[in-house]
Write a protein that holds these residues in place. Structure first.
Motif, PDB file in Angstrom:
ATOM      1  N   ASP A   5       0.806  -1.212   0.000  1.00 21.15           N
ATOM      2  CA  ASP A   5       0.000   0.000   0.000  1.00 21.15           C
ATOM      3  C   ASP A   5       0.846   1.272   0.000  1.00 21.15           C
ATOM      4  N   ALA A  27       0.608  -3.716  -7.470  1.00 21.75           N
ATOM      5  CA  ALA A  27      -0.761  -3.584  -6.991  1.00 21.75           C
ATOM      6  C   ALA A  27      -0.724  -2.868  -5.653  1.00 21.75           C
ATOM      7  N   ARG A  28      -1.709  -2.006  -5.434  1.00 21.85           N
ATOM      8  CA  ARG A  28      -1.779  -1.233  -4.184  1.00 21.85           C
ATOM      9  C   ARG A  28      -2.284  -2.054  -3.018  1.00 21.85           C
ATOM     10  N   ASP A  29      -3.039  -3.105  -3.325  1.00 25.75           N
ATOM     11  CA  ASP A  29      -3.619  -3.916  -2.259  1.00 25.75           C
ATOM     12  C   ASP A  29      -3.961  -5.301  -2.793  1.00 25.75           C
ATOM     13  N   GLU A  32      -6.737  -5.516  -5.696  1.00 26.69           N
ATOM     14  CA  GLU A  32      -6.223  -5.150  -7.017  1.00 26.69           C
ATOM     15  C   GLU A  32      -5.319  -6.266  -7.563  1.00 26.69           C
ATOM     16  N   GLU A  35      -7.327  -9.234  -8.922  1.00 26.70           N
ATOM     17  CA  GLU A  35      -7.895  -8.925 -10.242  1.00 26.70           C
ATOM     18  C   GLU A  35      -6.843  -9.082 -11.334  1.00 26.70           C
ATOM     19  N   LYS A  36      -5.649  -8.581 -11.087  1.00 35.13           N
ATOM     20  CA  LYS A  36      -4.574  -8.683 -12.080  1.00 35.13           C
ATOM     21  C   LYS A  36      -4.157 -10.130 -12.290  1.00 35.13           C
TER      22      LYS A  36
END
Length: 126
Positions: A5, A27-29, A32, A35-36
């Motif tokens: 984060d 990814a920030r979290d 996310e 999903e990627k």
């Protein structure tokens, strides 16, 4: 894939991995990152243990449904035995205590990729 984060930590880890010849994605979290990962499975994840929303432990529980053998390196400022046991139960073999020396990260990345299912040194997204 780098999941943290804090933008500064992600930037530092990305630069370090680029020095090894990898193409990191970020990814920030955990949400996310999940999903990627549905679209592109990385060869390794490096994630923070404590993040808002979904913790590192929760992320690993979820990612194991998508990529059972995906090697993971956890970075954390915490040294709690409970987390270590949980992480080991989720297949994490490398836990780096903040602050860590960048050479520790390099060793963990190389060992995780050599011993993991994804023996892809210097190739593909992380």
């Amino acid at each position: 894939m780098i999941i943290d984060d804090q933008p500064g930590v992600r930037r530092l880890l990305c630069e370090a991995l680029k020095q090894l010849g990898y193409i990191p994605c970020e990814a920030r979290d955990g949400a996310e990152a999940l999903e990627k990962i549905k679209n592109e499975t990385p060869v390794l994840v490096i994630l923070d243990l404590k993040m808002p929303g979904m913790s590192g432990v929760e992320f690993l529980k979820n990612v194991r449904r998508l990529a059972v053998h995906l090697p993971a390196i956890v970075i954390t400022a915490y040294n709690e035995l409970d987390f270590r046991c949980q992480l080991e139960g989720l297949g994490v073999r490398y836990i780096l205590q903040k602050p860590f020396d960048i050479r520790q990260l390099y060793r963990a990345v190389e060992e995780a990729l050599q011993t993991g299912k994804y023996n892809l040194q210097g190739a593909g997204p992380i």
